[in-house]
Design an enzyme around this catalytic site. Structure first.
Site, PDB file in Angstrom:
ATOM      1  N   SER A  51     142.671  37.335 -10.748  1.00 29.70           N
ATOM      2  CA  SER A  51     143.293  36.028 -10.542  1.00 29.70           C
ATOM      3  C   SER A  51     144.696  36.141  -9.956  1.00 29.70           C
ATOM      4  CB  SER A  51     143.343  35.257 -11.865  1.00 29.70           C
ATOM      5  OG  SER A  51     144.004  36.011 -12.866  1.00 29.70           O
ATOM      6  N   ASP A  70     151.329  30.393 -20.573  1.00 28.80           N
ATOM      7  CA  ASP A  70     150.747  31.422 -19.696  1.00 28.80           C
ATOM      8  C   ASP A  70     151.896  32.189 -19.046  1.00 28.80           C
ATOM      9  OD1 ASP A  70     149.584  32.943 -17.704  1.00 28.80           O
ATOM     10  OD2 ASP A  70     148.321  31.340 -16.909  1.00 28.80           O
ATOM     11  N   HIS A 113     150.377  34.314 -14.987  1.00 27.48           N
ATOM     12  CA  HIS A 113     150.246  33.767 -13.640  1.00 27.48           C
ATOM     13  C   HIS A 113     151.549  33.120 -13.182  1.00 27.48           C
ATOM     14  CE1 HIS A 113     146.098  33.989 -15.273  1.00 27.48           C
ATOM     15  NE2 HIS A 113     145.861  34.470 -14.059  1.00 27.48           N
TER      16      HIS A 113
END
EC number: 2.3.1.-
Length: 454
Positions: free
Chosen positions: A177, A430, A433
């Site tokens: 990702s 998070d 990311h």
């Protein structure tokens, strides 16, 4: 003739002038202060760094934080020297020449005038997981930093020029990702050259394994392919892959590699999925989901498993890419910021949540960034991979400072936070990311630089 007697120790000492001691002391001090400059001047550095053929520029006005150095990365800081011609190079014949500038060593400079390079609202391809403004991030200071290499300037990113040079070509990102985020960033950057929605397209396969952006007028594509380990693994489902007992199959690079064939530029990445402990399980034979003794697995150190995958990637490149016409890149590990004690954060159990400033310590290295992995890459590139012209995009150190640039809680939450989580947002932040626009645009400025100005 009788030889004269040797001088006495007293006589020897008498001949040593105090100026000698001063001279020695001066030389030692000079060496300590300017040793690195001397080594650069004499060309005696053991590790080659890239040359850039555009004009050096001053750092510019604004806040500067911090100054990264090659010494803080403990790993490869750039591409290995390659004596053949590098395709797509715009500077002369594209061969590596004398060292001029390490674009991965420098500082972050606040740039209110030219950053961000695009607006979140102007790029319809940013996934909900990376669209921080749309999900309520109240400030955008993280978007307004420019990477300034020490001793030179990055060339301005020119979307039209890039697409023109990639006319009829395929650029493919392969990885996890974080690789998808870098892919999305590049697509957003290229929209400046194809503003008309009718002149472009974006499609994702039903299984989410592959996404393709097409600029029709240039007959060029930018693609992403999901392969978090590069090798075949039990986490290959791009939509459902939350697996704790992860494993990869030895010798399986061709399982995914058949989908990469024909790409003109490939940007690989893999790191975070390997970080499940000190050891990693390798499937030697049999299916992934077999019970009992129908499958054969072995445990090796995580670094050994990672190096195995890296070697297989290089072997695939040898067999399937023509280095006279294609390029191979590898993006180094993307750091996380899950432990605020790493940078001296005051709140116990804190992380990137609420962080709006970057880390100011030039030597900072987070506890979640495994130096052993960086060493493993360097050992493979200097050993088995010495014949493969892979360009190493060392974004790790410059990204380590950016605790302010993560998506944190400003993203689509696939599982709604519980009342307890809402009361303590850091529990669901998070810190892996990155928001777009943001840090990964700099990664692609470096990709642009190393592709066209190696």
């Amino acid at each position: 003739m009788k030889a004269p007697p040797p001088p006495s120790p007293v006589a020897k000492r008498a001949r040593v002038s105090p100026f000698v001691f001063l001279l020695v002391l001066f030389l030692l001090l000079f060496s300590f202060l300017y040793g690195e400059d001397l080594k650069e001047l004499l060309g005696s550095q053991a590790q080659a760094r890239p040359s850039l053929h555009f004009n050096a520029a001053a750092a510019g006005d604004g806040i500067e934080l911090p100054a990264a150095t090659a010494a803080t990365t403990e790993g490869r800081t750039t591409t290995r020297r390659w004596r053949g011609r590098l395709p797509f190079a715009a500077n002369g014949d594209g061969e590596e020449e004398e060292e001029e500038c390490d674009v991965f060593s420098g500082r972050w400079v606040r740039d209110e005038a030219a950053r961000p390079l695009y607006r979140e609202a102007d790029c319809p391809y940013i996934p909900a997981q990376l669209a921080c403004e749309a999900h309520g991030r109240p400030e955008t200071a993280y978007q307004r930093w420019r990477w300034q290499p020490r001793g030179c300037a990055l060339p301005a990113f020119d979307a039209a020029a890039m697409l023109d040079r990639l006319r009829g070509k395929r650029v493919m990102f392969v990885g996890d990702s974080l690789g998808r985020g870098q892919f999305t960033s590049l697509v957003c950057l290229l929209l400046a050259a194809v503003p008309d929605p009718a002149a472009r397209s974006f499609a994702t396969s039903p299984d989410q394994q592959r996404s393709v952006f097409t600029a029709a007028a240039y007959n060029a594509t930018v693609e992403f392919y999901w392969a978090p380990f590069l090798l075949q693994s039990n986490a290959d489902n791009a939509a459902v892959h939350r697996i704790s007992d992860r494993m990869v199959r030895r010798g399986s690079i061709g399982h995914h590699g058949r989908h990469w064939e024909g790409a003109d530029v490939i940007v690989f990445n893999t790191y975070l999925w390997w970080c499940t402990g000190l050891q990693f399980r390798i499937l030697e034979d049999g299916p992934f989901d077999a019970g009992g003794n129908s499958s054969t697995t072995t445990w090796v150190s995580t670094e050994e498993a990672y190096a195995m995958a890296f070697r297989e990637m290089l072997q695939w490149a040898r067999e399937h890419m023509d280095f006279a016409t294609t390029r191979v890149f590898f993006t180094s590990m993307s750091p996380t910021h899950g432990k605020s004690q790493d940078w001296g954060g005051g709140e116990p159990g804190g992380n990137c949540y609420g962080e709006t400033e970057m880390i100011g310590d030039a030597a900072y290295w987070g506890s979640d960034s495994r130096r052993g992995v960086m060493r493993a890459i360097g050992e493979v590139l200097d050993g088995d991979g010495a014949d493969v012209p892979v360009t190493f995009l060392n974004v790790t150190q410059l990204s380590l400072y950016r605790k302010d640039a993560h998506t944190s809680v400003y993203k689509k939450q696939w599982t709604p936070p519980t009342p307890e989580q809402l009361a303590d947002p850091k529990t669901y932040a998070d810190c892996v990311h990155w928001c777009l626009p943001g840090l990964q645009d700099t990664w692609n400025e470096l990709l642009y630089t190393k592709l066209f100005y190696p």
